[in-house]
Design a protein around this motif. Structure first.
Motif, PDB file in Angstrom:
ATOM      1  N   SER A  94     -17.523  36.643 -77.570  1.00 14.72           N
ATOM      2  CA  SER A  94     -16.786  36.184 -78.589  1.00 14.72           C
ATOM      3  C   SER A  94     -15.695  36.793 -79.107  1.00 14.72           C
ATOM      4  CB  SER A  94     -18.576  35.967 -79.510  1.00 14.72           C
ATOM      5  OG  SER A  94     -18.319  37.271 -79.728  1.00 14.72           O
ATOM      6  N   ASP A  95     -14.780  37.807 -78.325  1.00 14.04           N
ATOM      7  CA  ASP A  95     -14.091  38.381 -79.539  1.00 14.04           C
ATOM      8  C   ASP A  95     -12.720  37.963 -78.248  1.00 14.04           C
ATOM      9  OD1 ASP A  95     -14.750  40.470 -76.650  1.00 14.04           O
ATOM     10  OD2 ASP A  95     -13.837  41.736 -77.351  1.00 14.04           O
ATOM     11  N   GLY A  96     -13.126  37.196 -77.334  1.00 16.63           N
ATOM     12  CA  GLY A  96     -12.008  36.561 -76.793  1.00 16.63           C
ATOM     13  C   GLY A  96     -11.418  36.791 -75.594  1.00 16.63           C
ATOM     14  N   GLY A  97     -12.440  37.881 -74.830  1.00 19.96           N
ATOM     15  CA  GLY A  97     -12.343  38.095 -74.005  1.00 19.96           C
ATOM     16  C   GLY A  97     -13.458  37.418 -72.985  1.00 19.96           C
ATOM     17  N   VAL A  98     -12.587  37.847 -71.393  1.00 19.81           N
ATOM     18  CA  VAL A  98     -13.185  37.196 -70.314  1.00 19.81           C
ATOM     19  C   VAL A  98     -13.377  37.989 -68.865  1.00 19.81           C
ATOM     20  CG1 VAL A  98     -13.027  34.808 -68.796  1.00 19.81           C
ATOM     21  CG2 VAL A  98     -12.659  34.352 -71.506  1.00 19.81           C
ATOM     22  N   VAL A  99     -14.095  37.753 -68.122  1.00 18.96           N
ATOM     23  CA  VAL A  99     -14.560  38.586 -67.055  1.00 18.96           C
ATOM     24  C   VAL A  99     -14.890  37.806 -66.264  1.00 18.96           C
ATOM     25  CG1 VAL A  99     -15.758  41.019 -66.371  1.00 18.96           C
ATOM     26  CG2 VAL A  99     -15.096  40.842 -68.468  1.00 18.96           C
ATOM     27  N   GLU A 100     -14.320  37.660 -65.165  1.00 18.30           N
ATOM     28  CA  GLU A 100     -15.163  36.880 -64.136  1.00 18.30           C
ATOM     29  C   GLU A 100     -14.462  37.985 -62.692  1.00 18.30           C
ATOM     30  OE1 GLU A 100     -11.872  33.928 -64.272  1.00 18.30           O
ATOM     31  OE2 GLU A 100     -12.231  32.774 -65.163  1.00 18.30           O
TER      32      GLU A 100
END
Length: 189
Positions: A94-100
């Protein structure tokens, strides 16, 4: 017209339009994601370490609980198995980070790493606060009838895990030598 060697255990040889002329080629069965809608795999588990909290500026490690699942049921009027295999993992913070990742991640202990070490699935929160992490796991599907070889189904499905709540706090270390009231100019005072 269906071929003479049509057997229930091999529905691909039974495919085709029964009203088609005898000399017309038999169309293969095409199974789609819509056809397997009644086969429902379990939602993936959305885990992290430390459990539910993190320290501002240090990596929190995220681990998905998802593995291959085989579901049995009826497909196109016949008993069948459908196999769902995870092929991709995505944590949206929810802080804008995305981990794939192509894998579900692993605990620090499993990786032989110290706590708060970066991993392929870790995330660092820049500020203290309360956040949520949404997990989605992409799976590919295959099917088989009566123990026949697995056959791929075009496309993928996305499975959502329950949101993970993360409380992020500040952590300060202070080194002191004795009592700061007695020695206000000492280290850490």
């Amino acid at each position: 017209m269906q071929p003479d060697d049509c057997r229930p255990e091999d529905p691909l040889t039974c495919a085709g339009d029964p009203t088609a002329p005898a000399d017309e080629p038999v169309a293969p069965v095409v199974v789609t994601l819509r056809d397997i809608a009644s086969f429902r795999p379990s939602a993936p588990e959305n885990g992290m370490e430390p459990g539910g909290w993190a320290i501002e500026g240090l990596p929190a490690n995220f681990v998905a609980g998802a593995s291959v699942q085989v579901m049995s049921g009826t497909l196109l009027g016949q008993s069948a198995d459908v196999r769902f295999t995870p092929v991709g993992f995505r944590w949206t913070h929810s802080d804008g980070g995305v981990v794939e990742s192509v894998g579900p991640g692993a605990t620090w202990a499993t990786l032989g790493q110290r706590e708060f070490s970066p991993t392929a699935t870790s995330h660092v929160y820049a500020s203290a606060g309360e956040y949520t992490v949404d997990l989605s796991v992409v799976v590919r599907a295959e099917y088989r009838f009566a123990g026949s070889p697995w056959r791929s189904i075009a496309g993928t499905l996305s499975l959502a895990g329950a949101p993970q709540r993360v409380l992020v706090g500040e952590f300060d270390t202070v080194l002191t030598q004795g009592d700061c009231l007695a020695n206000p100019s000492g280290p850490g005072c």
